[in-house]
Design a protein around this motif. Structure first.
Motif, short mmCIF file in Angstrom:
data_model
loop_
_atom_site.label_atom_id
_atom_site.label_comp_id
_atom_site.label_asym_id
_atom_site.label_seq_id
_atom_site.Cartn_x
_atom_site.Cartn_y
_atom_site.Cartn_z
N ALA A 159 3.65 24.32 -27.11
CA ALA A 159 4.62 26.10 -27.91
C ALA A 159 4.40 26.76 -28.84
O ALA A 159 4.79 27.86 -28.39
CB ALA A 159 5.96 24.92 -27.01
N LEU A 160 3.99 26.00 -29.34
CA LEU A 160 3.64 26.86 -30.25
C LEU A 160 2.31 27.72 -30.62
O LEU A 160 1.47 28.83 -31.32
CB LEU A 160 3.36 26.39 -31.61
CG LEU A 160 5.19 26.00 -32.43
CD1 LEU A 160 4.73 24.89 -32.92
CD2 LEU A 160 6.23 26.95 -32.30
N GLY A 161 1.44 27.46 -29.44
CA GLY A 161 -0.08 28.43 -29.50
C GLY A 161 -1.10 27.02 -30.28
O GLY A 161 -2.37 28.26 -30.61
N ILE A 162 -0.94 26.38 -29.82
CA ILE A 162 -2.28 25.16 -29.85
C ILE A 162 -2.35 25.01 -28.87
O ILE A 162 -2.12 24.41 -27.71
CB ILE A 162 -1.50 23.82 -30.75
CG1 ILE A 162 -1.10 24.31 -32.05
CG2 ILE A 162 -2.83 23.17 -31.16
CD1 ILE A 162 -2.01 24.81 -33.26
N ASP A 163 -4.72 24.70 -28.69
CA ASP A 163 -5.32 24.47 -27.68
C ASP A 163 -5.94 23.51 -27.28
O ASP A 163 -6.17 22.75 -26.45
CB ASP A 163 -6.33 25.86 -27.77
CG ASP A 163 -5.84 27.08 -28.18
OD1 ASP A 163 -4.82 27.02 -26.91
OD2 ASP A 163 -5.98 28.07 -28.86
N MET A 164 -6.34 22.47 -29.14
CA MET A 164 -7.21 21.90 -29.43
C MET A 164 -6.20 20.21 -29.99
O MET A 164 -5.49 20.56 -31.29
CB MET A 164 -8.08 21.30 -29.63
CG MET A 164 -8.80 22.30 -29.16
SD MET A 164 -10.86 22.92 -29.90
CE MET A 164 -11.62 21.93 -29.10
#
Length: 376
Positions: A264-269
């Motif tokens: 939700a904070l923008g992390i992808d991995m």
């Protein structure tokens, strides 16, 4: 490496994208099972491919350097061929493992001298030789050599460490330019944001890392014992600065709830040993909460391990049978639990991706966080 953002959730910073390397497409957000020593503990590669089905797994530079040793991996044609895995691999730089050897290592500007946990032999990691080791291991994504600070960590130490990590990053980049690829496919380089739990240091580090222009960026030092609220606060600060058109990797995190909150904070991995380590101790993650399969309450429960599970073990075996295997100290129990937990983690990030694309991620995430916080 091509990274394309497909969708962004309208109510959060959650993203769905794709990363493309020579070993295939990685759909994000993604969880990477940890294959420390060229093996995801307790899981055959066939089960990993066909049941758990991750786009990418993680190997560890420190452990592979010590055993089986880099020359053996190179003679085999690289880590993919050595372990029989034809999809993507990421190697961390060994910085975290060196951090964990606090009693057996000495950090200097030149690098880190450490004793092997296997036989006590002395070794020296530098930004330069860690790049060479990762070239020879042959992962698709390789990490900068950094210092992972402990928690808690005083401000001045965190600041000195961060600046040294930045200087080490510059040395990594310079040496990579001089070091040819070991195999006939590309490798992609991720630097690491540090700065402990100090917002000004995290901002400074994120700006420095962003200016490098690497193919992706990582956030380190947020899985070392800090409260979850501190992790989320630092992640939010860093994601505001890291470029939107590059993948963001939060190292060593975490619980299923941690994954959703950080997506939700923008992390992808993500990567973490938790699903495999907890599985070996009888802890099963599900969409409705956590099960301690060792509890007597499951002794006569002949229902499936997880009716919602995506792997064959979830419906083929009962809770009672799995409890029996743990009570009998039968290793099959640990294998079943490991396959279940890894399957659940992969399902969770893929369902998150589906929800981001559908536009209802925020509502779904809030429901899932409440459900998964239960002890069944």
């Amino acid at each position: 490496m091509a990274f394309k953002l497909a969708h962004t959730d309208p109510q959060t910073k959650a993203r769905a994208g794709t990363m493309t390397t020579d070993h295939g497409v990685i759909e994000t957000p993604i969880f990477m099972p940890v294959g420390t020593v060229a093996s995801v503990k307790g899981v055959h590669q066939k089960e990993l491919r066909e049941e758990i089905d991750p786009d990418i797994i993680l190997g560890n530079t420190y452990h592979l350097f010590l055993r089986p040793r880099t020359p053996i991996i190179k003679a085999a044609g690289g880590l993919h061929k050595f372990m029989g895995w034809d999809r993507n691999i990421l190697t961390d730089s060994g910085g975290y493992q060196v951090y964990s050897l606090s009693a057996n290592r000495k950090i200097k500007e030149e690098g880190v001298k450490f004793k092997s946990h296997i036989d006590g032999s002395l070794h020296f990691f530098t930004p330069e030789n860690v790049m060479e080791i990762q070239r020879d291991i042959g992962a698709d994504i390789i990490m900068a050599f950094d210092e992972c600070t402990p928690y808690p960590c005083d401000y001045q130490y965190a600041k000195r460490s961060m600046h040294m990590t930045h200087r080490w990053l510059d040395r990594c980049l310079l040496h990579l330019q001089k070091t040819p690829l070991s195999y006939d496919y590309d490798q992609f380089f991720f630097p690491i944001v540090q700065g402990s739990t100090y917002k000004d240091l995290r901002r400074q580090s994120a700006e420095y890392i962003s200016n490098v222009g690497a193919e992706g960026n990582a956030i380190g030092g947020l899985s070392v014992g800090e409260p979850a609220e501190e992790m989320y606060a630092m992640t939010e600060v860093v994601c505001e600065i890291l470029p939107e058109d590059k993948p963001r990797y939060l190292m060593g995190v975490g619980t299923p709830i941690n994954l959703l909150e950080n997506i939700a904070l923008g992390i992808d991995m993500f990567d973490c040993v938790m699903p495999t380590r907890n599985a070996r101790n009888g802890m099963l993650f599900t969409a409705h909460g956590t099960i301690n399969i060792k509890n007597k309450k499951w002794e006569n429960d002949f229902s499936a391990i997880d009716e919602m599970g995506i792997t064959f073990v979830d419906k083929e075996y009962s809770k009672a049978y799995l409890r029996h295997l743990f009570a009998a100290n039968e290793y099959l129990g640990k294998q079943i639990a490991t396959i279940h937990n890894l399957g659940f983690y992969i399902w969770l990030v893929r369902e998150a991706r589906r929800r981001i694309i559908a536009g209802d991620f925020a509502q779904w995430k809030n429901i899932m966080v409440k459900q998964m916080d239960k002890r069944l």
